[in-house]
Scaffold this motif. Structure first.
Motif, mmCIF file in Angstrom:
data_model
loop_
_atom_site.group_PDB
_atom_site.id
_atom_site.type_symbol
_atom_site.label_atom_id
_atom_site.label_comp_id
_atom_site.label_asym_id
_atom_site.label_seq_id
_atom_site.Cartn_x
_atom_site.Cartn_y
_atom_site.Cartn_z
ATOM 1 N N PHE A 1 8.451 23.440 -9.210
ATOM 2 C CA PHE A 1 7.369 22.790 -9.928
ATOM 3 C C PHE A 1 6.990 21.504 -9.205
ATOM 4 C CE2 PHE A 1 8.991 25.421 -13.459
ATOM 5 C CZ PHE A 1 7.797 25.958 -13.903
ATOM 6 N N THR A 2 5.701 21.182 -9.208
ATOM 7 C CA THR A 2 5.226 20.033 -8.447
ATOM 8 C C THR A 2 5.539 18.711 -9.152
ATOM 9 O OG1 THR A 2 3.052 20.275 -9.472
ATOM 10 C CG2 THR A 2 3.380 21.310 -7.315
ATOM 11 N N ASP A 3 5.741 17.672 -8.331
ATOM 12 C CA ASP A 3 5.983 16.323 -8.815
ATOM 13 C C ASP A 3 5.085 15.345 -8.064
ATOM 14 O OD1 ASP A 3 8.201 16.548 -10.745
ATOM 15 O OD2 ASP A 3 9.352 17.272 -9.044
ATOM 16 N N VAL A 4 5.012 14.121 -8.579
ATOM 17 C CA VAL A 4 4.238 13.054 -7.939
ATOM 18 C C VAL A 4 5.172 12.225 -7.068
ATOM 19 C CG1 VAL A 4 2.668 11.125 -8.305
ATOM 20 C CG2 VAL A 4 2.750 12.983 -9.984
ATOM 21 N N ALA B 1 0.831 -1.198 0.000
ATOM 22 C CA ALA B 1 0.000 0.000 0.000
ATOM 23 C C ALA B 1 0.868 1.252 0.000
ATOM 24 C CB ALA B 1 -0.916 -0.013 1.221
ATOM 25 N N MET B 2 0.521 2.204 -0.848
ATOM 26 C CA MET B 2 1.295 3.434 -0.978
ATOM 27 C C MET B 2 0.366 4.647 -0.932
ATOM 28 S SD MET B 2 4.389 2.222 -1.420
ATOM 29 C CE MET B 2 5.354 3.606 -2.046
ATOM 30 N N LEU B 3 0.852 5.714 -0.295
ATOM 31 C CA LEU B 3 0.204 7.019 -0.365
ATOM 32 C C LEU B 3 0.885 7.803 -1.481
ATOM 33 C CD1 LEU B 3 -1.699 9.208 0.856
ATOM 34 C CD2 LEU B 3 0.252 9.961 2.207
ATOM 35 N N VAL B 4 0.134 8.122 -2.509
ATOM 36 C CA VAL B 4 0.651 8.922 -3.625
ATOM 37 C C VAL B 4 0.130 10.342 -3.451
ATOM 38 C CG1 VAL B 4 0.721 9.187 -6.129
ATOM 39 C CG2 VAL B 4 0.696 6.911 -5.114
ATOM 40 N N PHE B 5 1.012 11.325 -3.566
ATOM 41 C CA PHE B 5 0.594 12.709 -3.359
ATOM 42 C C PHE B 5 1.438 13.645 -4.207
ATOM 43 C CE2 PHE B 5 3.988 11.840 -0.409
ATOM 44 C CZ PHE B 5 4.699 13.024 -0.280
ATOM 45 N N ILE B 6 1.030 14.904 -4.246
ATOM 46 C CA ILE B 6 1.703 15.922 -5.041
ATOM 47 C C ILE B 6 2.451 16.861 -4.094
ATOM 48 C CG2 ILE B 6 1.400 17.703 -6.808
ATOM 49 C CD1 ILE B 6 0.523 14.789 -7.552
ATOM 50 N N SER B 7 3.664 17.237 -4.466
ATOM 51 C CA SER B 7 4.439 18.117 -3.601
ATOM 52 C C SER B 7 5.324 19.041 -4.429
ATOM 53 C CB SER B 7 5.319 17.292 -2.653
ATOM 54 O OG SER B 7 6.071 18.142 -1.807
ATOM 55 N N SER B 8 5.533 20.238 -3.869
ATOM 56 C CA SER B 8 6.458 21.190 -4.495
ATOM 57 C C SER B 8 7.802 21.190 -3.777
ATOM 58 C CB SER B 8 5.856 22.601 -4.476
ATOM 59 O OG SER B 8 5.582 23.012 -3.147
ATOM 60 N N ARG B 9 8.054 20.149 -2.960
ATOM 61 C CA ARG B 9 9.329 20.068 -2.227
ATOM 62 C C ARG B 9 10.512 19.965 -3.184
ATOM 63 N NH1 ARG B 9 8.472 14.983 1.390
ATOM 64 N NH2 ARG B 9 6.450 16.035 1.590
ATOM 65 N N LYS B 10 11.641 20.399 -2.718
ATOM 66 C CA LYS B 10 12.861 20.335 -3.525
ATOM 67 C C LYS B 10 13.331 18.898 -3.649
ATOM 68 C CE LYS B 10 17.524 22.331 -3.813
ATOM 69 N NZ LYS B 10 18.525 23.211 -3.155
ATOM 70 N N ASN B 11 13.846 18.540 -4.819
ATOM 71 C CA ASN B 11 14.410 17.207 -5.011
ATOM 72 C C ASN B 11 15.603 17.310 -5.951
ATOM 73 O OD1 ASN B 11 13.532 16.515 -7.917
ATOM 74 N ND2 ASN B 11 11.597 17.151 -6.984
ATOM 75 N N MET B 12 16.240 16.185 -6.196
ATOM 76 C CA MET B 12 17.477 16.188 -6.987
ATOM 77 C C MET B 12 17.236 15.944 -8.469
ATOM 78 S SD MET B 12 19.522 17.019 -4.709
ATOM 79 C CE MET B 12 21.040 16.893 -5.660
ATOM 80 N N SER B 13 15.966 15.935 -8.884
ATOM 81 C CA SER B 13 15.664 15.709 -10.284
ATOM 82 C C SER B 13 16.216 16.845 -11.146
ATOM 83 C CB SER B 13 14.149 15.608 -10.478
ATOM 84 O OG SER B 13 13.808 15.709 -11.840
ATOM 85 N N ALA B 14 16.627 16.493 -12.364
ATOM 86 C CA ALA B 14 17.126 17.509 -13.303
ATOM 87 C C ALA B 14 16.025 18.490 -13.695
ATOM 88 C CB ALA B 14 17.674 16.819 -14.549
ATOM 89 N N TYR B 15 14.757 18.071 -13.514
ATOM 90 C CA TYR B 15 13.625 18.920 -13.876
ATOM 91 C C TYR B 15 13.196 19.849 -12.741
ATOM 92 C CZ TYR B 15 12.829 15.853 -17.912
ATOM 93 O OH TYR B 15 12.943 15.153 -19.076
ATOM 94 N N ASN B 16 13.837 19.748 -11.574
ATOM 95 C CA ASN B 16 13.327 20.423 -10.375
ATOM 96 C C ASN B 16 13.658 21.916 -10.373
ATOM 97 O OD1 ASN B 16 13.760 20.409 -6.842
ATOM 98 N ND2 ASN B 16 11.842 20.239 -7.924
ATOM 99 N N LYS B 17 12.967 22.662 -11.226
ATOM 100 C CA LYS B 17 13.154 24.102 -11.327
ATOM 101 C C LYS B 17 12.086 24.829 -10.516
ATOM 102 C CE LYS B 17 16.316 23.175 -14.444
ATOM 103 N NZ LYS B 17 17.757 23.293 -14.141
#
Length: 252
Positions: A40-43, A15-31
């Motif tokens: 920008f928000t991610d899943v 079981a997983m909780l899937v949610f949307i967040s604008s938190r910072k991450n290490m993705s190359a898209y994280n502008k």
């Protein structure tokens, strides 16, 4: 911001909780967005225990659904094998703009292929000039409720529906009707199959605060008068209610 909580099982059946967040991450898209200065928000997804509490650190879901703009909200149908994703109007490295040069939200659909998500495909009735967002699909996958400011509505944002046949063909959008929609905004629908009840949020005058959660019994575009779910609402905003079991769920 952390919002739009929904339930999903991962590839191991957990079981997983899937949610949307604008938190910072290490993705190359994280502008950061020029609009509000937030990322920008991610899943994201985090593991859940039997009592629906989060037990581990959230992680970004599959890179197949990520872009350099906003992703989310998201929902799932057909036992988690079909994904319905809201994101900025951007696909195959092409950005869609309205006549007013706005980049509106659109709905994209992907089917699971083995352990990964397949190619994102646009909802047939997306339109560059209007937002089409906040999809939620009945458990059988036959009806998608969503939010749009397209022509033919009663207010700003209305709840609409599209009937999906057994071959996956999407029907022409139908407005959910005057009982559900008002001259204000209706957003974040969720259909609880066990009750035959549509839950949504609205900033209509019958509310307690900003956006309140309402519920209405019925189906398609035939609904009883909505009731304010007063036990959940405050002077602020309540939205994105979703049920994980017959009588348990999350909201933001």
């Amino acid at each position: 911001g952390d919002y739009s909580p929904v339930y999903m099982k991962d590839k191991s059946g957990n079981a997983m909780l899937v949610f949307i967040s604008s938190r910072k991450n290490m993705s190359a898209y994280n502008k950061k967005s020029n609009w509000d200065g937030e990322h920008f928000t991610d899943v994201w997804a985090a593991p859940l225990s039997d009592d629906w509490t989060v037990t581990g650190k959230p992680k970004l879901i599959n890179k197949e659904v990520r872009s350099k703009y906003h992703e989310g909200p998201v929902s799932f149908s057909n036992e988690g094998t079909v994904m319905y994703l809201t994101r900025s109007n951007y696909l195959n490295k092409k950005k869609g703009l309205s006549n007013k040069r706005h980049n509106n939200l659109q709905i994209y659909i992907a089917k699971k292929e083995g352990e990964e998500w397949g190619e994102l495909k646009p909802f047939k009735y997306n339109n560059d000039d209007y937002s089409t967002a906040h999809p939620t699909v009945t458990e059988d996958g036959n009806t998608m409720y969503f939010v749009s400011d397209r022509k033919g509505g009663f207010g700003g944002l209305d709840i609409w529906l599209s009937i999906i046949d057994k071959n996956g063909k999407q029907g022409i959008p139908i407005n959910a009707g005057k009982h559900i929609n008002s001259i204000a905004d209706e957003i974040t629908p969720f259909f609880n199959t066990d009750e035959g009840m549509l839950y949504f949020s609205s900033n209509r005058k019958e509310g307690i605060g900003g956006f309140d959660i309402f519920k209405a019994e019925g189906k398609l575009n035939l609904w009883d008068k909505p009731k304010n779910v007063s036990a959940l609402n405050s002077q602020y905003d309540e939205m994105y209610l979703s049920f994980f079991t017959k009588n348990s769920g999350y909201f933001a």
